[in-house]
Design a protein around this motif. Structure first.
Motif, PDB file in Angstrom:
ATOM      1  N   PHE C 136       0.840  -1.187   0.000  1.00 43.44           N
ATOM      2  CA  PHE C 136       0.000   0.000   0.000  1.00 43.44           C
ATOM      3  C   PHE C 136       0.876   1.238   0.000  1.00 43.44           C
ATOM      4  N   ASP C 137       0.614   2.144  -0.973  1.00 41.08           N
ATOM      5  CA  ASP C 137       1.352   3.408  -1.012  1.00 41.08           C
ATOM      6  C   ASP C 137       0.772   4.373  -0.006  1.00 41.08           C
ATOM      7  N   HIS C 178      -0.174   8.563   4.719  1.00 37.37           N
ATOM      8  CA  HIS C 178      -0.386   7.207   5.217  1.00 37.37           C
ATOM      9  C   HIS C 178      -1.081   6.374   4.146  1.00 37.37           C
ATOM     10  N   SER C 179      -1.041   5.076   4.352  1.00 38.24           N
ATOM     11  CA  SER C 179      -1.741   4.223   3.397  1.00 38.24           C
ATOM     12  C   SER C 179      -3.237   4.282   3.686  1.00 38.24           C
ATOM     13  N   ILE C 180      -3.998   3.831   2.711  1.00 39.38           N
ATOM     14  CA  ILE C 180      -5.447   3.983   2.809  1.00 39.38           C
ATOM     15  C   ILE C 180      -6.022   3.283   4.035  1.00 39.38           C
ATOM     16  N   LEU C 181      -5.372   2.164   4.457  1.00 38.63           N
ATOM     17  CA  LEU C 181      -5.917   1.412   5.589  1.00 38.63           C
ATOM     18  C   LEU C 181      -5.851   2.220   6.887  1.00 38.63           C
ATOM     19  N   VAL C 182      -4.872   3.129   6.973  1.00 36.91           N
ATOM     20  CA  VAL C 182      -4.780   3.978   8.160  1.00 36.91           C
ATOM     21  C   VAL C 182      -6.021   4.874   8.240  1.00 36.91           C
ATOM     22  N   TYR C 183      -6.372   5.459   7.092  1.00 36.53           N
ATOM     23  CA  TYR C 183      -7.545   6.338   7.102  1.00 36.53           C
ATOM     24  C   TYR C 183      -8.812   5.536   7.345  1.00 36.53           C
ATOM     25  N   VAL C 184      -8.853   4.337   6.756  1.00 35.12           N
ATOM     26  CA  VAL C 184     -10.022   3.472   6.989  1.00 35.12           C
ATOM     27  C   VAL C 184     -10.145   3.177   8.486  1.00 35.12           C
TER      28      VAL C 184
END
Lengths: 523, 373, 343
Positions: C136-137, C178-184
């Motif tokens: 994940f970028d 951050h990668s998208i999973l952090v925001y999720v």
């Protein structure tokens, strides 16, 4: 109400049977309940009343038989179907979420749509309306855990009405209520009946049947023995149908020969874990050779009184056994110390207190007395001695089957109670505490148990009997004390009182003198 | 409900569970492209067909007996002690301190000292969770899990900062003095020959067998055991009888923690002869599987420990000769725990119906029983 | 400690808190429904393995239109869901012991992940390092300094950020990238709160963890609700595991969860089973991890705080909370009990 509906029963059960393993809980039961009536179902513990109603509410599936609701054949595989068919049920043990508000409990499972807000708003309106109509006022925003038992029961009724139930089943609804709360409940039920609701009232109390029902069905050992109009029957007749023979109202016993006071209790106070004062200064004494009966609606401090005297709840005040004061908290106040001090205890809840259900009978016969030198050899227990002792006691108390190598759970209620009694009485205690000695016990064992208690009395011991069965109190006791809200409301002699007067005291009313003239109570 | 005889519940349920676990493990081996029959015979060869293999098997068995007994004693008091790992680790610290700082004249005295030290340290580590459970109602499962991690941190700190010999890189103590070295099976039985050569099994195995007997006596022959079992079945009844629930909770956990701690004698004093990081190697957790399979009975625990000892040694052999890593044993262990501890009803239900059918066939008339409501 | 260092520690806190938060919310759904879940660790671990393994596989054997990382994420979530299903089978359908089931699943994940990794990749129980398209970028939020700016300026990004004004520093370093999973994960907090306290599902979920008999008699299926909660828990643990292997690190290594499932469990108790408190607890525990990662021993002048103490602090704090000395943590009432119909 329209005439055709009058002729079509709201509920009709045809040939319902249900077995749990080898136990036939319901045997070919048929019943018709007319709309707009209150129908009582009466029977002893274990007669199969609750099973029948659980089938009607979709908790159990009947092995055979059919259900008709308003004339239509209806399958009720689960509670959802029962609710859809317009059936509401108020269980003996409430099915409420304690830390939810009244509103949340009411809408649970009957929400409109995925979001809560509109559902809550709608329910608030409906509740207000119901409260006015049926004397069912409860604060909709109160948490259940903060409500009294009576109010919690109202929430259960509101839940059913909110689901637009036309048929309301109440299972032993007054067991936990004070007489005043019970009266209020009956007014609510009358109101519901006026509005055309059909009500089924399950109870084992004859007085309630006579007071409020229109028709009554009697159940005995899984069978429906009769259905009669309440107005055309008598309590005596119902009682006979219920137990299958004349009830022995009086235990055969010679008049008591009370001696000196053995157990003296003064100003006993106990506060429970949630900070509620359960005993508010109880004073009483029990003499040698007498049975003091404690009457009262359950939950008025009787259990706590037994727990304190039995040594597993702390208290303040003074308790003397044979003139010797015993500690009520701290070291030397536990059950072991009580037993050494001559207090034996047949607890109210034999399945959770009196017995270890997976233990063998012989292990149970030593329970609480397992530190007795007779059962020990040095560091190890003398299991052979315990087994011999158990075999002997089980024989003398006619425990069936007389096999000490069976776990306690495989005995019937009556035989379990005999094991507990044998253990406690045979220790030759100075004081015997007995709680609900015949709860869940078959008729045959009741007589035996009562005789054993009287026999112990006649040998000069002091007996404190707690029972919610007024009949039992009246027939066994030599003296009766009535408890209400943690206090002793008064003492009476069984020959000089009746159910009505005791009932008034149990409801916390002391001006009982006029009511005594109103005549004898029911059986 | 159909009940089956007690013996069937005690023997058949674990047996079926292990068969199920074995079948699933075989499928796993197949799935990763190996031959389960070959794998099994390799395990048997490596663990049972040579004396050295037995020496390893019994070494692991010793560990698992201790941790299995630890979990079993707690189970009898209806507590789930997941903290065996931490208690064993701290027990190791006790062994190390006793061996390093007391000048023992002979290994036999050192063994007694280390036994006391290991038990005391293990018990001490179980004390706080036990006390919190008894007095404050803090769930023992969660607190013992937390104490496993805290134990690891404590041990790490002690080994890195306090007990590591100057100049050493390893987070470990120095080698214990010669006088504390326990006789291995080779010392005891080989008589100069090659029997059990190089195998770590040592006299601690017999301590473990003694512990089985002691636990059996404790649970079924003493007042304390009677009270522990009573408490495990019904807390309300023990209060009625005047048995202190606080005392039973704490004492049962102290015994449990002490037994877990004893494991450290085997690993620390018997095998490594010094205290290293992670000396427990998960044996504390295997104790859960062992206790569940052994139905919390010392004899059952002994058999289950033997089985896991075999699996552990056999698994090491597998890892040596094939591409199957040792983690296969972790999978088997997980499956055994799952089937005997969590899915036991799934195993029991078909067995119960079989027994029910048998009984009905034998006595066509159901015995009359008092209806219960 | 300068401003940039503080920011870096906080940035690292956010990254480290993310798997904790996802797992903690997973536990929240599960335990609120009355199913105790000490198998968070195992679900995360198996998801970490599955996501890394499949992200690697699909980076080597690309499928048109779908990035390998998304295939990895999907497989990670599916693996975690399978474990959730097993937990449900044991603890709901067969009314087994939920604690033991959770323990068993943790071992199963621990063993299976290495076993399969060894069989597939032969690298000692790990997956090969993931190439960029298998990871994940970081997402550069609008207006923030990102790798593109660094490339344009021809200087390292850290240098670029250090020279910006403090607001931009916070925005670029801490919030962006951050990668998208952090925001999720962070968005899951208000989402969880909303579902739990504002929807019908949430009401029923909370009810079934407190009084399943009330839900049952109201005509709602206890079993379906609990399985529903476990599905959500499975998805969230799957995300947590995938983030570990494909966001925080570049591949799976054995035991890579390193007790995070248990820390999440601790955070759940610390948070008293509430979503916003869960965020606080996970940030706190993430912060402790960030500190322990950056500094070995912390010199406070008078004495030194050893790194082991920082490692153990989440567990110590949880024990203190459990002991009830600092506010009582009351778990859902029906937690741990299989539901049996009773009249």
């Amino acid at each position: 109400m329209a005439a055709p509906e009058q002729t079509r029963p709201a509920i009709e059960l045809k040939g319902i049977s249900k077995a749990f393993g080898p136990v036939q809980a319901n045997k070919d039961i048929s019943i018709r309940v007319m709309p707009g009536t209150i129908h009582g179902i009466i029977g002893e513990n274990g007669a199969g009343k609750s099973t029948l109603m659980s089938i009607l509410y979709g908790f159990y599936k009947a092995d055979a038989g059919e259900i008709f609701i308003n004339g239509t054949h209806t399958e009720i595989p689960d509670s959802q179907a029962a609710i859809k068919a317009g059936i509401g049920m108020v269980f003996q043990h409430f099915k409420l979420v304690q830390n939810f508000t009244v509103l949340e409990n009411v809408i649970l499972g009957a929400e409109d749509g995925g979001l809560l807000k509109p559902s809550l708003a709608k329910a608030r309106g409906v509740l207000k309306h119901l409260a006015e109509e049926y004397e069912l006022s409860v604060d909709p925003d109160a948490k259940i855990e903060d409500l009294s038992v009576g109010h919690q029961q109202r929430v259960e009724i509101l839940k059913a009405l909110y689901r637009e139930a036309d048929i309301l089943i109440l299972d032993e609804p007054t067991g936990v209520l004070t007489p005043a709360e019970a009266d209020h409940l009956f007014r609510i039920l009358e109101g519901l009946k006026r509005e055309g609701k059909t009500i089924i009232l399950i109870t084992h109390k004859l007085r309630e049947i006579m007071e409020i029902t229109d028709t009554v069905s009697v159940m005995r050992r899984g069978e429906m023995t009769a259905t009669v109009k309440t107005a055309e029957t008598t309590p005596e007749q119902l009682a006979e149908l219920m137990v299958g023979r004349k009830v022995l109202l009086r235990v055969d016993k010679v008049p008591a020969q009370p001696g000196r006071p053995v157990l003296e209790v003064e100003n006993l106070r106990h506060v429970d874990e949630s900070g509620v004062e359960r005993l508010k200064g109880v004073s009483l004494d029990v003499r040698a050779g007498e049975i003091l009966g404690i009457a009262g609606v359950s939950g008025n401090g009787q259990s706590e009184l037994l727990e304190v005297l039995g040594g597993y709840a702390d208290a303040t005040g003074t308790v003397r056994v044979n003139g010797q004061e015993i500690p009520l908290s701290g070291p030397g106040s536990d059950g072991r110390a009580r037993r050494h001090g001559g207090i034996a205890h047949v607890p109210e809840d034999r399945q959770h207190e009196g017995l270890i259900m997976p233990f063998y009978a012989w292990e149970n016969v030593g329970f609480g007395y397992h530190d007795d030198p007779r059962f020990n050899r040095g560091l190890l227990m003398d299991n052979a001695a315990l087994q011999a002792d158990a075999t002997d006691k089980m024989k003398r108390y006619d425990v069936r089957p007389p096999n000490p190598w069976l776990p306690a759970s495989s005995f019937s209620g009556g035989n379990q109670q005999k094991i507990v009694l044998a253990r406690e009485i045979e220790r030759d205690p100075e004081v015997l505490l007995v709680g609900q000695p015949t709860r869940g016990v078959d008729i045959g064992a009741i007589e035996f148990i009562h005789q054993e208690i009287v026999r112990l009395r006649d040998s000069g011991k002091a007996i404190l009997l707690v029972s919610v069965e007024l009949d039992e109190i009246l027939s066994l006791s030599d003296r009766i004390a009535v408890m209400f809200d943690g206090t002793i409301m008064g003492e009476r002699l069984p020959d000089e009182t009746d159910q009505t007067e005791l009932g008034m005291l149990m409801a916390g009313m002391t001006g009982a003198t006029q009511s005594r003239s109103q005549g004898a109570g029911h059986a | 409900m159909d009940r089956m005889p007690a013996w069937a519940d005690a023997v058949l349920v674990p047996l079926f569970s292990i068969v199920l676990a074995a079948i699933l493990s075989a499928l796993v081996i197949l799935a990763i492209g190996e031959n389960p029959v070959e794998a099994f015979s390799l395990m048997v060869d490596g663990a049972l067909m040579r004396s050295a293999g037995w020496g390893y098997t019994l070494y692991y068995t010793t560990n698992f007996i201790f941790t299995g007994l630890a979990v079993a004693v707690a189970f009898h008091a209806k507590m789930f002690n997941i903290g065996g790992e931490g208690q064993a680790a701290i027990g190791g610290l006790g062994v190390a301190l006793i061996c390093l700082f007391i000048p023992w004249p002979h290994w036999s005295l050192a063994l007694i000292g280390a036994t006391l030290g290991a038990a005391a340290f293990g018990a001490a580590w179980a004390f706080i969770p036990a006390y919190l459970q008894a007095k404050r109602g803090s769930h023992i499962v969660i607190t013992t899990i937390m104490f496993n991690f805290i134990a690891a941190a404590v041990l790490n700190y002690v080994l890195v900062n306090l007990l590591r010999p100057a100049g050493a890189m390893d987070p470990a103590t120095e080698i214990f003095p010669q006088a504390t070295h326990l006789p291995s099976f080779q010392d005891m039985f080989a008589g100069g020959g090659s029997l059990f050569r190089g195998a770590p099994a040592n006299i601690t195995f017999f301590v473990a067998v003694l512990a089985c007997v002691a636990v059996w006596l404790l649970i079924w022959r003493t007042r304390l055991g009677y009270e522990i079992r009573a408490f495990g079945h019904s807390e309300t009844a023990t209060r009625y009888a005047g048995i202190s629930t606080v005392r039973i909770t704490v004492v049962a956990m102290l015994i449990s923690g002490g037994l877990a701690g004893l494991m450290a004698i085997n690993t620390t004093m018997g095998e490594a002869e010094r205290l290293v990081m992670n000396a427990t190697e998960g044996a504390g957790f295997i104790g859960i599987a062992v206790a569940l399979m052994g139905r919390s009975h010392p004899f059952g625990v002994f058999l289950a420990a033997l089985l896991f000892g075999f699996l552990y040694q056999g698994g090491a052999e597998l890892a040596l000769w094939t591409d199957i890593p040792r983690e296969l044993i972790t999978v088997i262990q997980a499956l055994v725990i799952l089937f005997t501890g969590a899915l036991d009803n799934m195993v029991r239900m078909p067995l119960e119906s079989v027994f029910g059918t048998l009984r009905r066939r034998r006595s066509p008339k159901p015995a009359p029983t008092t209806p219960s409501e | 400690m300068d401003f940039a260092t503080i920011l870096q520690v906080l940035d690292s806190t956010v990254r480290l808190a993310t798997p904790l938060l996802l797992a903690c919310l997973a536990g929240l759904f599960s335990e609120r429904s009355g199913v105790i879940d000490i198998g968070l660790e195992g679900k995360m671990l198996i998801a970490a393995f599955a996501s890394a393994a499949f992200a690697y596989y699909f980076s080597q054997n690309p499928v048109a239109g779908i990035g390998p990382i998304w295939m990895g994420l999907l497989m990670g979530v599916l693996a975690s869901l399978a474990f959730s299903g097993l937990h449900g089978l044991a603890s709901i359908t067969f009314r087994g012991n939920q604690l033991i089931s959770g323990v068993a699943l943790n071992f199963l994940a621990s063993g299976l992940s290495v076993l399969v990794a060894q069989s597939w990749f032969h690298e000692g129980g790990r997956t090969p390092s993931l190439p960029d398209e298998g990871r994940f970028d970081g997402i550069v939020l609008p207006g923030a300094l990102g790798p593109a700016d660094a490339e344009a300026a021809g200087r390292p990004l850290s240098e670029l950020i250090a020279q910006a004004n403090p607001i931009q520093q916070i925005y670029s370093e801490l919030i962006s990238g951050h990668s998208i999973l952090v925001y999720v994960a962070f968005l899951m907090v208000p989402a969880t709160w909303w579902v739990l306290f504002r929807t019908r599902f949430g009401l029923r979920l909370r009810a079934v963890g407190e009084a399943p008999e009330a839900v049952d008699t109201a005509g709602v299926s206890v079993t379906a609700l609990r399985y529903g909660a476990l599905v959500i828990a499975g998805v969230l643990c799957g995300l947590a595991g995938a983030y570990l292997a494909t966001g925080l690190q570049a591949g799976f290594v054995r035991e890579m969860t390193a007790g995070r499932g248990y820390i999440a469990l601790a955070a759940l108790i610390f948070a008293k089973w509430r979503p916003w408190y869960a965020l606080m607890a996970c940030l706190l525990f993430g912060f402790l991890q960030a500190i322990a990662l950056r500094y070995q021993n912390i010199d406070l002048g008078a004495f030194t705080v050893p790194v082991q103490f920082m490692d153990a602090l989440p567990y110590i704090l949880t024990v203190v909370i459990l002991a009830g000395f600092v506010g009582k943590a009351i778990p859902p009432r029906a937690g741990g009990d299989p539901y049996v119909k009773e009249r």
